[in-house]
Motif scaffolding. Structure first.
Motif, PDB file in Angstrom:
ATOM      1  N   ASN A 173       3.055 -11.142  -9.837  1.00 24.89           N
ATOM      2  CA  ASN A 173       1.799 -10.735 -10.465  1.00 24.89           C
ATOM      3  C   ASN A 173       0.947  -9.914  -9.498  1.00 24.89           C
ATOM      4  N   GLU A 174       0.948 -10.295  -8.225  1.00 21.21           N
ATOM      5  CA  GLU A 174       0.210  -9.518  -7.236  1.00 21.21           C
ATOM      6  C   GLU A 174       0.860  -8.157  -7.013  1.00 21.21           C
ATOM      7  N   LEU A 175       2.201  -8.150  -6.960  1.00 23.35           N
ATOM      8  CA  LEU A 175       2.917  -6.894  -6.738  1.00 23.35           C
ATOM      9  C   LEU A 175       2.696  -5.922  -7.888  1.00 23.35           C
ATOM     10  N   ARG A 176       2.490  -6.465  -9.073  1.00 24.27           N
ATOM     11  CA  ARG A 176       2.308  -5.625 -10.260  1.00 24.27           C
ATOM     12  C   ARG A 176       0.998  -4.837 -10.200  1.00 24.27           C
ATOM     13  N   THR A 177       0.005  -5.351  -9.474  1.00 26.72           N
ATOM     14  CA  THR A 177      -1.319  -4.720  -9.462  1.00 26.72           C
ATOM     15  C   THR A 177      -1.628  -3.985  -8.162  1.00 26.72           C
ATOM     16  N   VAL A 178      -0.730  -4.054  -7.178  1.00 29.34           N
ATOM     17  CA  VAL A 178      -0.998  -3.447  -5.873  1.00 29.34           C
ATOM     18  C   VAL A 178      -0.605  -1.974  -5.892  1.00 29.34           C
ATOM     19  N   CYS A 179      -1.453  -1.129  -5.353  1.00 34.04           N
ATOM     20  CA  CYS A 179      -1.134   0.287  -5.204  1.00 34.04           C
ATOM     21  C   CYS A 179      -0.145   0.457  -4.061  1.00 34.04           C
ATOM     22  N   GLN A 180       0.960   1.120  -4.306  1.00 31.72           N
ATOM     23  CA  GLN A 180       1.999   1.267  -3.301  1.00 31.72           C
ATOM     24  C   GLN A 180       1.583   2.222  -2.190  1.00 31.72           C
ATOM     25  N   CYS A 181       0.721   3.185  -2.499  1.00 33.72           N
ATOM     26  CA  CYS A 181       0.192   4.060  -1.448  1.00 33.72           C
ATOM     27  C   CYS A 181      -0.587   3.242  -0.432  1.00 33.72           C
ATOM     28  N   CYS A 182      -1.357   2.262  -0.919  1.00 33.69           N
ATOM     29  CA  CYS A 182      -2.153   1.429  -0.027  1.00 33.69           C
ATOM     30  C   CYS A 182      -1.267   0.443   0.731  1.00 33.69           C
ATOM     31  N   ALA A 183      -0.346  -0.213   0.020  1.00 31.76           N
ATOM     32  CA  ALA A 183       0.444  -1.275   0.623  1.00 31.76           C
ATOM     33  C   ALA A 183       1.407  -0.745   1.681  1.00 31.76           C
ATOM     34  N   ARG A 184       1.994   0.417   1.444  1.00 32.11           N
ATOM     35  CA  ARG A 184       2.999   0.941   2.368  1.00 32.11           C
ATOM     36  C   ARG A 184       2.482   2.078   3.225  1.00 32.11           C
ATOM     37  N   GLY A 185       1.238   2.451   3.051  1.00 38.11           N
ATOM     38  CA  GLY A 185       0.671   3.509   3.866  1.00 38.11           C
ATOM     39  C   GLY A 185       1.317   4.860   3.662  1.00 38.11           C
ATOM     40  N   ILE A 186       1.755   5.118   2.439  1.00 37.82           N
ATOM     41  CA  ILE A 186       2.466   6.381   2.165  1.00 37.82           C
ATOM     42  C   ILE A 186       1.527   7.567   2.347  1.00 37.82           C
ATOM     43  N   ASP A 187       0.330   7.467   1.764  1.00 36.31           N
ATOM     44  CA  ASP A 187      -0.576   8.603   1.790  1.00 36.31           C
ATOM     45  C   ASP A 187      -1.132   8.839   3.198  1.00 36.31           C
ATOM     46  N   ALA A 188      -1.431   7.768   3.913  1.00 37.75           N
ATOM     47  CA  ALA A 188      -1.984   7.906   5.253  1.00 37.75           C
ATOM     48  C   ALA A 188      -0.978   8.511   6.217  1.00 37.75           C
ATOM     49  N   ARG A 200      -2.941  17.456   1.649  1.00 39.27           N
ATOM     50  CA  ARG A 200      -3.879  16.600   2.356  1.00 39.27           C
ATOM     51  C   ARG A 200      -3.856  15.204   1.740  1.00 39.27           C
ATOM     52  N   PRO A 201      -4.278  14.207   2.501  1.00 44.85           N
ATOM     53  CA  PRO A 201      -4.316  12.850   1.944  1.00 44.85           C
ATOM     54  C   PRO A 201      -5.142  12.792   0.666  1.00 44.85           C
ATOM     55  N   ARG A 202      -4.621  12.085  -0.310  1.00 45.06           N
ATOM     56  CA  ARG A 202      -5.296  12.024  -1.603  1.00 45.06           C
ATOM     57  C   ARG A 202      -5.660  10.597  -1.998  1.00 45.06           C
ATOM     58  N   CYS A 203      -5.201   9.607  -1.223  1.00 44.75           N
ATOM     59  CA  CYS A 203      -5.375   8.231  -1.676  1.00 44.75           C
ATOM     60  C   CYS A 203      -6.202   7.437  -0.670  1.00 44.75           C
ATOM     61  N   CYS A 204      -5.621   6.368  -0.142  1.00 41.94           N
ATOM     62  CA  CYS A 204      -6.371   5.436   0.696  1.00 41.94           C
ATOM     63  C   CYS A 204      -6.856   6.073   1.991  1.00 41.94           C
ATOM     64  N   ALA A 205      -6.190   7.129   2.447  1.00 37.53           N
ATOM     65  CA  ALA A 205      -6.601   7.774   3.691  1.00 37.53           C
ATOM     66  C   ALA A 205      -7.983   8.391   3.576  1.00 37.53           C
ATOM     67  N   ILE A 206      -8.433   8.657   2.368  1.00 38.26           N
ATOM     68  CA  ILE A 206      -9.780   9.221   2.180  1.00 38.26           C
ATOM     69  C   ILE A 206     -10.666   8.245   1.415  1.00 38.26           C
ATOM     70  N   GLY A 207     -10.201   6.989   1.321  1.00 36.79           N
ATOM     71  CA  GLY A 207     -11.016   5.964   0.680  1.00 36.79           C
ATOM     72  C   GLY A 207     -11.018   5.977  -0.819  1.00 36.79           C
ATOM     73  N   CYS A 228      -8.434   5.276  -4.098  1.00 32.35           N
ATOM     74  CA  CYS A 228      -7.112   4.766  -4.477  1.00 32.35           C
ATOM     75  C   CYS A 228      -6.583   5.502  -5.701  1.00 32.35           C
ATOM     76  N   CYS A 229      -5.305   5.836  -5.654  1.00 36.28           N
ATOM     77  CA  CYS A 229      -4.688   6.543  -6.786  1.00 36.28           C
ATOM     78  C   CYS A 229      -4.037   5.581  -7.766  1.00 36.28           C
ATOM     79  N   ARG A 230      -4.006   4.275  -7.417  1.00 36.63           N
ATOM     80  CA  ARG A 230      -3.447   3.249  -8.317  1.00 36.63           C
ATOM     81  C   ARG A 230      -1.993   3.550  -8.661  1.00 36.63           C
ATOM     82  N   LYS A 231      -1.222   3.891  -7.658  1.00 42.89           N
ATOM     83  CA  LYS A 231       0.200   4.143  -7.877  1.00 42.89           C
ATOM     84  C   LYS A 231       0.935   2.808  -7.857  1.00 42.89           C
ATOM     85  N   GLN A 232       1.086   2.209  -9.033  1.00 38.49           N
ATOM     86  CA  GLN A 232       1.674   0.879  -9.150  1.00 38.49           C
ATOM     87  C   GLN A 232       3.143   0.972  -9.552  1.00 38.49           C
TER      88      GLN A 232
END
Length: 442
Positions: free
Chosen positions: A133-148, A159-166, A168-172
């Motif tokens: 249930n937690e994995l279903r709602t977590v943004c993968q850009c945030c969890a794995r640091g893809i965007d940063a 350029r960074p589009r997600c968590c790196a600029i504060g 979230c793109c909500r890529k679940q």
């Protein structure tokens, strides 16, 4: 002179390192010994049996496995240790290399970070359900640091589009990916049950729901005719025509050999598939499943194009001379070497552009075959045999939307039959098309 040890074989002492065997107070026999554990260490294991011989046989089996260098995992180890053991010593011998690679990525990316610290014996269905249930709602850009981790590129403006600029793109994760992660965990725990490490597979008690099948966009009948017309001028026109008319998979087409074809009898035997693996490169493997190994009838246009392709390959062989790589395969590069699956995809995309058609996957040619056959009223069991599906339920599930449309057309025809004659205005018969109520319902 005899000794008590000679008169009672069951009481003989065992050599050093062989372990101990004794009878417990409850009547069972217990055997204990040291085996190889995860991390190149040794640990003491205990096995039980109703007789001394049974307990000793179990200990001997575990000792023999340990002597082959296979570590033993117990319920007191973490789930991460068990999953690593399962991938390296069990799944690697049961799965195809590409499948094993996907399983490894799934374990290292999701299962170990999420549940790896849990003890195998204490893992509960509630833990798995909460984590999913937690994995279903977590943004993968945030969890794995893809965007940063993306490096800015001035030319492409990446350029960074997600968590790196504060922001979230909500890529679940999709429901299909969540179901795949759950199935990998179930497979691993099922092995632990068979090894009698845990009493039951707790992952089976967790319901993730049935994900919707992946949407595909098959070619319509008009688009299929345009595609076949555009493919006539392509060097691999026989391959594209065979793909659309028979629904063969990409690997089955590239792995096809001349010895598999009976052009006189008009049949093809599907026995192997060509895939690229990380260790062996382009490798010929058995078909996907036992049901995929099949014999199919070849339509007349495919027989003509295959004969033309054989003549073309003969000319290419003569032109290449000593540079020709003889493999016996039907579809090769101009020098005889096998065709890369990725290269075939590029040829297919370019052909779609040249024909002015929308971009689809190569696998959608297979879906187009089944869809067009269904729309022509071909029985589902016949399509299942042509495609090589293991169960007819797979065919029925994947193409359920097509069957629903056919049912609606049939019901509409029945509505014309049941309509009140007073509501319809009769017209004189001019001998043209038959009345709708006379049309057969398939």
């Amino acid at each position: 002179m005899t000794t008590p040890r000679d008169t009672n074989p069951s009481r003989r002492s065992r050599a050093n390192g062989d372990g101990t065997v004794y009878q417990r107070k409850d009547g069972r026999w217990e055997a204990a010994g040291y085996v190889l554990a995860v991390g190149d260490t040794r640990k003491r294991v205990r096995v039980y049996g109703t007789t001394r011989k049974e307990a000793l046989a179990k200990l001997t089996e575990k000792t023999a496995t340990s002597n082959r260098g296979v570590p033993m995992v117990s319920v007191h180890d973490s789930l991460a240790a068990f999953l690593t053991y399962w991938l390296e010593n069990v799944a690697v011998h049961q799965l195809r290399e590409n499948t094993h690679t996907r399983y490894t990525a799934c374990v290292n990316r999701y299962l170990i970070p999420g549940l790896g610290k849990k003890k195998l014996a204490k893992l509960a269905a509630k833990d798995i359900r909460t984590w999913l249930n937690e994995l279903r709602t977590v943004c993968q850009c945030c969890a794995r640091g893809i965007d940063a981790g993306r490096k800015p590129d001035a030319q492409a403006d990446h350029r960074p589009r997600c968590c790196a600029i504060g922001k979230c793109c909500r890529k679940q994760l999709s429901p299909l990916t969540l179901a795949y992660i759950h199935s990998v965990l179930k497979s691993a725990l099922e092995h632990a049950v068979r090894e009698e490490e845990i009493p039951r597979n707790v992952a089976r008690n967790v319901r993730t729901g049935t994900p919707r099948p992946r949407r595909f966009e098959p070619l319509t009948a008009d688009e299929a005719r345009i595609f076949l017309s555009a493919a006539q001028s392509h060097r691999l026109h026989a391959l594209f025509e065979l793909a659309l008319r028979t629904g063969l998979r990409k690997g089955e087409l590239l792995g096809l050999r001349w010895e598999d074809l009976d052009l006189a009898g008009g049949t093809a035997s599907i026995r192997r598939t060509l895939q690229r693996t990380s260790t062996g490169g382009l490798t010929t493997l058995p078909t996907k499943t036992l049901s995929s190994e099949r014999r199919i009838a070849l339509p007349t246009p495919c027989l003509r194009s295959l004969r033309d392709h054989r003549d073309q390959q003969t000319r290419e062989r003569e032109k290449a001379g000593r540079g020709w790589k003889e493999s016996g395969q039907v579809f090769t590069r101009p020098d005889g070497h096998p065709i890369e699956p990725a290269t075939l995809t590029r040829h297919f995309k370019a052909l779609l552009c040249r024909a002015g058609l929308r971009q689809i996957r190569f696998h959608d040619l297979r879906h187009s075959t089944a869809t067009l056959l269904l729309e022509q009223g071909v029985e589902l069991v016949v399509i299942k045999e042509i495609l090589g599906h293991a169960h007819i339920g797979v065919t029925a599930t994947v193409y359920a939307h097509v069957r629903l449309r056919l049912q609606r057309d049939a019901i509409d025809l029945l509505g014309h039959v049941l309509r009140d004659p007073a509501e319809t205005t009769s017209k004189p018969d001019d001998g043209g098309d038959p009345h709708l109520c006379a049309a057969p319902v398939r």
